[in-house]
Design an enzyme around this catalytic site. Structure first.
Site, PDB file in Angstrom:
ATOM      1  N   VAL A   1      18.700 -10.405  -1.491  1.00 62.06           N
ATOM      2  CA  VAL A   1      17.960  -9.824  -0.369  1.00 62.06           C
ATOM      3  C   VAL A   1      16.583 -10.480  -0.267  1.00 62.06           C
ATOM      4  CG1 VAL A   1      17.228  -7.647   0.700  1.00 62.06           C
ATOM      5  CG2 VAL A   1      19.062  -7.631  -0.990  1.00 62.06           C
TER       6      VAL A   1
ATOM      7  N   TRP B   1      12.429 -25.058  -8.646  1.00 59.67           N
ATOM      8  CA  TRP B   1      12.945 -25.026 -10.015  1.00 59.67           C
ATOM      9  C   TRP B   1      14.448 -25.290 -10.045  1.00 59.67           C
ATOM     10  CZ3 TRP B   1       9.917 -19.885 -11.167  1.00 59.67           C
ATOM     11  CH2 TRP B   1       8.573 -20.236 -11.414  1.00 59.67           C
TER      12      TRP B   1
ATOM     13  N   GLY C   1      11.745   3.859  -2.776  1.00 63.44           N
ATOM     14  CA  GLY C   1      11.450   3.781  -1.339  1.00 63.44           C
ATOM     15  C   GLY C   1      10.290   2.875  -0.968  1.00 63.44           C
TER      16      GLY C   1
ATOM     17  N   LEU D   1      11.155  -3.646  -1.637  1.00 67.24           N
ATOM     18  CA  LEU D   1      11.640  -4.517  -0.551  1.00 67.24           C
ATOM     19  C   LEU D   1      12.669  -3.795   0.327  1.00 67.24           C
ATOM     20  CD1 LEU D   1      12.400  -7.294   0.802  1.00 67.24           C
ATOM     21  CD2 LEU D   1      13.919  -7.662  -1.154  1.00 67.24           C
TER      22      LEU D   1
ATOM     23  N   TYR E   1      21.058  -6.392 -16.864  1.00 66.53           N
ATOM     24  CA  TYR E   1      21.025  -5.803 -15.510  1.00 66.53           C
ATOM     25  C   TYR E   1      22.452  -5.602 -15.002  1.00 66.53           C
ATOM     26  CZ  TYR E   1      20.053  -6.006 -10.396  1.00 66.53           C
ATOM     27  OH  TYR E   1      19.988  -5.776  -9.032  1.00 66.53           O
TER      28      TYR E   1
ATOM     29  N   ARG F   1      23.841 -19.812  -2.750  1.00 67.66           N
ATOM     30  CA  ARG F   1      23.567 -18.389  -2.579  1.00 67.66           C
ATOM     31  C   ARG F   1      23.837 -17.952  -1.146  1.00 67.66           C
ATOM     32  NH1 ARG F   1      23.542 -18.984  -7.209  1.00 67.66           N
ATOM     33  NH2 ARG F   1      22.003 -18.391  -8.829  1.00 67.66           N
TER      34      ARG F   1
ATOM     35  N   HIS G   1      12.329 -13.341  -6.880  1.00 64.61           N
ATOM     36  CA  HIS G   1      13.530 -14.095  -6.531  1.00 64.61           C
ATOM     37  C   HIS G   1      13.158 -15.415  -5.877  1.00 64.61           C
ATOM     38  CE1 HIS G   1      15.196  -9.954  -6.922  1.00 64.61           C
ATOM     39  NE2 HIS G   1      16.155 -10.632  -7.493  1.00 64.61           N
TER      40      HIS G   1
ATOM     41  N   PRO H   1      24.839  -5.470  -2.366  1.00 62.16           N
ATOM     42  CA  PRO H   1      24.173  -6.497  -1.554  1.00 62.16           C
ATOM     43  C   PRO H   1      24.180  -7.848  -2.265  1.00 62.16           C
ATOM     44  CG  PRO H   1      22.727  -4.596  -1.955  1.00 62.16           C
ATOM     45  CD  PRO H   1      23.871  -4.500  -2.900  1.00 62.16           C
TER      46      PRO H   1
HETATM   47  P1  NAP Z   1      11.755  -3.739  -5.700  1.00 55.81           P
HETATM   48  O1  NAP Z   1      11.147  -4.334  -4.480  1.00 55.81           O
HETATM   49  O2  NAP Z   1      11.392  -4.224  -7.043  1.00 55.81           O
HETATM   50  O3  NAP Z   1      11.501  -2.146  -5.638  1.00 55.81           O
HETATM   51  C1  NAP Z   1      11.910  -1.368  -6.727  1.00 55.81           C
HETATM   52  C2  NAP Z   1      11.628   0.057  -6.388  1.00 55.81           C
HETATM   53  O4  NAP Z   1      12.043   0.869  -7.492  1.00 55.81           O
HETATM   54  C3  NAP Z   1      10.142   0.330  -6.139  1.00 55.81           C
HETATM   55  O5  NAP Z   1      10.005   1.304  -5.125  1.00 55.81           O
HETATM   56  C4  NAP Z   1       9.688   0.890  -7.479  1.00 55.81           C
HETATM   57  O6  NAP Z   1       8.600   1.782  -7.384  1.00 55.81           O
HETATM   58  C5  NAP Z   1      10.938   1.662  -7.900  1.00 55.81           C
HETATM   59  N1  NAP Z   1      10.977   1.857  -9.345  1.00 55.81           N
HETATM   60  C6  NAP Z   1      11.085   0.915 -10.306  1.00 55.81           C
HETATM   61  N2  NAP Z   1      11.060   1.498 -11.526  1.00 55.81           N
HETATM   62  C7  NAP Z   1      10.913   2.843 -11.320  1.00 55.81           C
HETATM   63  C8  NAP Z   1      10.811   3.969 -12.169  1.00 55.81           C
HETATM   64  N3  NAP Z   1      10.846   3.842 -13.501  1.00 55.81           N
HETATM   65  N4  NAP Z   1      10.681   5.184 -11.611  1.00 55.81           N
HETATM   66  C9  NAP Z   1      10.637   5.317 -10.265  1.00 55.81           C
HETATM   67  N5  NAP Z   1      10.749   4.293  -9.394  1.00 55.81           N
HETATM   68  C10 NAP Z   1      10.874   3.069  -9.931  1.00 55.81           C
HETATM   69  O7  NAP Z   1      13.351  -3.811  -5.615  1.00 55.81           O
HETATM   70  P2  NAP Z   1      14.306  -4.095  -4.378  1.00 55.81           P
HETATM   71  O8  NAP Z   1      14.495  -5.573  -4.239  1.00 55.81           O
HETATM   72  O9  NAP Z   1      13.846  -3.279  -3.207  1.00 55.81           O
HETATM   73  O10 NAP Z   1      15.686  -3.508  -4.922  1.00 55.81           O
HETATM   74  C11 NAP Z   1      16.148  -2.246  -4.495  1.00 55.81           C
HETATM   75  C12 NAP Z   1      17.573  -2.101  -4.999  1.00 55.81           C
HETATM   76  O11 NAP Z   1      18.384  -3.159  -4.477  1.00 55.81           O
HETATM   77  C13 NAP Z   1      17.668  -2.199  -6.521  1.00 55.81           C
HETATM   78  O12 NAP Z   1      18.588  -1.223  -7.009  1.00 55.81           O
HETATM   79  C14 NAP Z   1      18.205  -3.605  -6.765  1.00 55.81           C
HETATM   80  O13 NAP Z   1      18.946  -3.673  -7.974  1.00 55.81           O
HETATM   81  C15 NAP Z   1      19.075  -3.795  -5.551  1.00 55.81           C
HETATM   82  N6  NAP Z   1      19.311  -5.214  -5.194  1.00 55.81           N
HETATM   83  C16 NAP Z   1      18.247  -6.036  -4.918  1.00 55.81           C
HETATM   84  C17 NAP Z   1      18.504  -7.383  -4.584  1.00 55.81           C
HETATM   85  C18 NAP Z   1      17.382  -8.349  -4.258  1.00 55.81           C
HETATM   86  O14 NAP Z   1      17.655  -9.539  -4.068  1.00 55.81           O
HETATM   87  N7  NAP Z   1      16.138  -7.903  -4.163  1.00 55.81           N
HETATM   88  C19 NAP Z   1      19.823  -7.856  -4.542  1.00 55.81           C
HETATM   89  C20 NAP Z   1      20.864  -6.969  -4.814  1.00 55.81           C
HETATM   90  C21 NAP Z   1      20.599  -5.640  -5.145  1.00 55.81           C
HETATM   91  P3  NAP Z   1       7.080   1.189  -7.332  1.00 55.81           P
HETATM   92  O15 NAP Z   1       6.955   0.559  -5.995  1.00 55.81           O
HETATM   93  O16 NAP Z   1       6.220   2.388  -7.519  1.00 55.81           O
HETATM   94  O17 NAP Z   1       7.003   0.196  -8.455  1.00 55.81           O
HETATM   95  O1  GFB Z   2      16.752 -15.378  -6.728  1.00 54.31           O
HETATM   96  P1  GFB Z   2      16.937 -15.997  -8.066  1.00 54.31           P
HETATM   97  O2  GFB Z   2      15.771 -15.997  -9.008  1.00 54.31           O
HETATM   98  O3  GFB Z   2      18.089 -15.277  -8.856  1.00 54.31           O
HETATM   99  O4  GFB Z   2      17.443 -17.513  -7.798  1.00 54.31           O
HETATM  100  P2  GFB Z   2      19.683 -15.466  -8.857  1.00 54.31           P
HETATM  101  C1  GFB Z   2      17.510 -18.393  -8.882  1.00 54.31           C
HETATM  102  C2  GFB Z   2      17.989 -19.770  -8.405  1.00 54.31           C
HETATM  103  O5  GFB Z   2      16.970 -20.370  -7.551  1.00 54.31           O
HETATM  104  C3  GFB Z   2      18.139 -20.690  -9.600  1.00 54.31           C
HETATM  105  C4  GFB Z   2      16.419 -21.515  -8.219  1.00 54.31           C
HETATM  106  O6  GFB Z   2      19.084 -21.681  -9.289  1.00 54.31           O
HETATM  107  C5  GFB Z   2      16.740 -21.283  -9.697  1.00 54.31           C
HETATM  108  O7  GFB Z   2      16.738 -22.534 -10.405  1.00 54.31           O
HETATM  109  N1  GFB Z   2      14.981 -21.580  -7.934  1.00 54.31           N
HETATM  110  C6  GFB Z   2      14.345 -22.663  -7.438  1.00 54.31           C
HETATM  111  C7  GFB Z   2      14.089 -20.589  -8.105  1.00 54.31           C
HETATM  112  N2  GFB Z   2      13.029 -22.401  -7.290  1.00 54.31           N
HETATM  113  C8  GFB Z   2      12.840 -21.099  -7.695  1.00 54.31           C
HETATM  114  C9  GFB Z   2      11.705 -20.256  -7.742  1.00 54.31           C
HETATM  115  O8  GFB Z   2      10.576 -20.635  -7.391  1.00 54.31           O
HETATM  116  N3  GFB Z   2      11.905 -18.976  -8.174  1.00 54.31           N
HETATM  117  C10 GFB Z   2      13.145 -18.528  -8.560  1.00 54.31           C
HETATM  118  N4  GFB Z   2      13.281 -17.230  -8.969  1.00 54.31           N
HETATM  119  N5  GFB Z   2      14.259 -19.317  -8.542  1.00 54.31           N
HETATM  120  C11 GFB Z   2      19.489 -12.975  -9.576  1.00 54.31           C
HETATM  121  C12 GFB Z   2      19.846 -12.086 -10.749  1.00 54.31           C
HETATM  122  O9  GFB Z   2      20.135 -14.203  -9.742  1.00 54.31           O
HETATM  123  O10 GFB Z   2      19.959 -12.421  -8.359  1.00 54.31           O
HETATM  124  C13 GFB Z   2      19.250 -10.741 -10.555  1.00 54.31           C
HETATM  125  O11 GFB Z   2      19.372 -12.672 -11.953  1.00 54.31           O
HETATM  126  C14 GFB Z   2      19.425 -10.201  -9.153  1.00 54.31           C
HETATM  127  O12 GFB Z   2      19.851  -9.861 -11.508  1.00 54.31           O
HETATM  128  C15 GFB Z   2      19.264 -11.239  -8.074  1.00 54.31           C
HETATM  129  O13 GFB Z   2      20.647  -9.582  -9.022  1.00 54.31           O
HETATM  130  C16 GFB Z   2      19.754 -10.729  -6.736  1.00 54.31           C
HETATM  131  O14 GFB Z   2      20.209 -15.336  -7.485  1.00 54.31           O
HETATM  132  O15 GFB Z   2      20.030 -16.649  -9.656  1.00 54.31           O
END
Ligand code: NAP
Ligand code: GFB
Length: 326
Positions: A178, A213, A18, A21, A147, A220, A191, A175
């Protein structure tokens, strides 16, 4: 789409993860847009409330709160480069968390659990657009297989709990990438959008180039965290399938990393040089997902325009630079 009061029965909603992000976005939408209703309780957990990789701590926090509904966000999460460095940890840590959370929810008779997959877990070799039926049709991209397989098992858990007990409508949302306020802006582990925002901020201050990078050619779809939160609340009480549902902007909103970088440059008003470090990995070229199923259920849902969402995110980051996760 926010439900009116008549649509929801009393609920005690436990949100794992909770404080991240997505969790913070749900906090905002529940408190500032939807409101907490008569007979409802919302609990937003962080890892300090319970380490969900530990079965005992997980059971304890579920016994304490006795949730009727669970939004399960907690996970080890990261961008492409963190995944490439730690596939084993991403597999094990997320399997532990998911097994503990779903079993603990089952033991307290939670009626609903909505977990979180991701559009990056689909088969790497696939036809497009990707849809919900394709999850298990082949191996994921090698960069984040740990993952991806851990997330795919959530779908197996949901089917197994429903098979065990017909009343268990445990499901998942899928999703796309995000972004939003309270993101993880750490350049190494985060990300792409938060990474570029943070790098642009530093480059601006130092008068150095903004280094993107990879080649910039991968593509995306990006969903604003507040839009995802609004859709999550609809799924929590209205979506009745065990099968998962993709929550993403349409295929036509897909942009290249180069276009995303140019949008960050524009919104951050970065005036310096932009370079591309092609020694860095590109990861998956694309993972174009269809939101046709979502559109069928919620035809009138309106996504925040990308540039407006990006501006709100950049403004938040600059205003909260000292306290932001970076
Ligand atoms: P985040 O910002 O990294 O937040 C992760 C959350 O999980 C934090 O509240 C963290 O708690 C908690 N957490 C991590 N390890 C834990 C543990 N061992 N025990 C209890 N809590 C734990 O992640 P997010 O981006 O909000 O992602 C939320 C969900 O959306 C995830 O399931 C992720 O796979 C999914 N998702 C994210 C993206 C994206 O682009 N971000 C895309 C698709 C799906 P603390 O704050 O205390 O560390
Ligand atoms: O969001 P990102 O790290 O993850 O994006 P994915 C990676 C893409 O962005 C690659 C380019 O093509 C990178 O070369 N990129 C350019 C950068 N500049 C940057 C930078 O400064 N930081 C990062 N991180 N990338 C993830 C999965 O894939 O998607 C995870 O690996 C997760 O598991 C997430 O599900 C939503 O979109 O490639």
């Amino acid at each position: 789409m926010i439900l009116g009061p008549e649509k929801t029965a009393p609920m005690r909603v436990l949100v794992t993860g909770g404080t991240g992000l997505v969790g913070r976005a749900i906090q905002h939408v529940v408190r500032e847009e939807r409101g907490i209703r008569e007979g409802e309780e919302w609990i937003f957990l962080s890892s300090t409330d319970a380490n969900l990789m530990d079965a005992g701590e997980t059971r304890e926090v579920f016994q304490k709160h006795q949730p009727t509904h669970v939004i399960h966000l907690a996970a080890m999460v990261g961008g492409l480069f963190k995944n490439m460095r730690a596939n084993l940890d991403f597999w094990r840590n997320n399997i532990y968390i998911n097994d503990n959370v779903l079993q603990a929810a089952h033991e307290v008779d939670a009626v609903r659990v909505v977990s979180c997959l991701s559009t990056c877990i689909f088969p790497d070799k696939t036809t497009y657009p990707i849809d919900e039926t394709m999850i298990h049709n082949g191996p994921p991209h090698k960069s984040n297989f740990g993952y991806s397989y851990a997330k795919r098992m959530l779908d197996v858990y949901n089917r197994a709990y429903h098979d065990q007990e017909r009343g268990r409508f445990y499901t998942a949302v899928i999703p796309t990438n995000v972004f939003g306020p309270h993101d993880n802006f750490n350049i190494k582990d985060g990300h792409v959008l938060p990474g570029l925002i943070h790098k642009a901020y530093i480059a601006q201050k130092e008068g150095s180039p903004l280094v993107v990078w990879g080649s910039g050619t991968p593509r995306r779809q990006f969903i604003y965290s507040l839009d995802l939160a609004r859709l999550f609340l609809w799924v929590l009480t209205e979506y009745q399938e065990v099968e998962p549902i993709i929550l993403s902007v349409g295929e036509e909103e897909e942009v290249s990393i180069k276009e995303a970088a140019e949008a960050v440059v524009e919104v951050m008003r970065f005036k310096g040089q932009v370079t591309y470090d092609t020694t860095k990995a590109d990861g998956q070229f694309k993972k174009t997902a269809s939101n046709a199923k979502l559109r069928q259920y919620c035809p009138s849902f309106t996504f925040t325009p990308f540039k407006q969402a990006l501006k709100e995110t950049c403004d938040w980051f600059v205003a909260n630079y000292d306290s932001a996760r970076k």
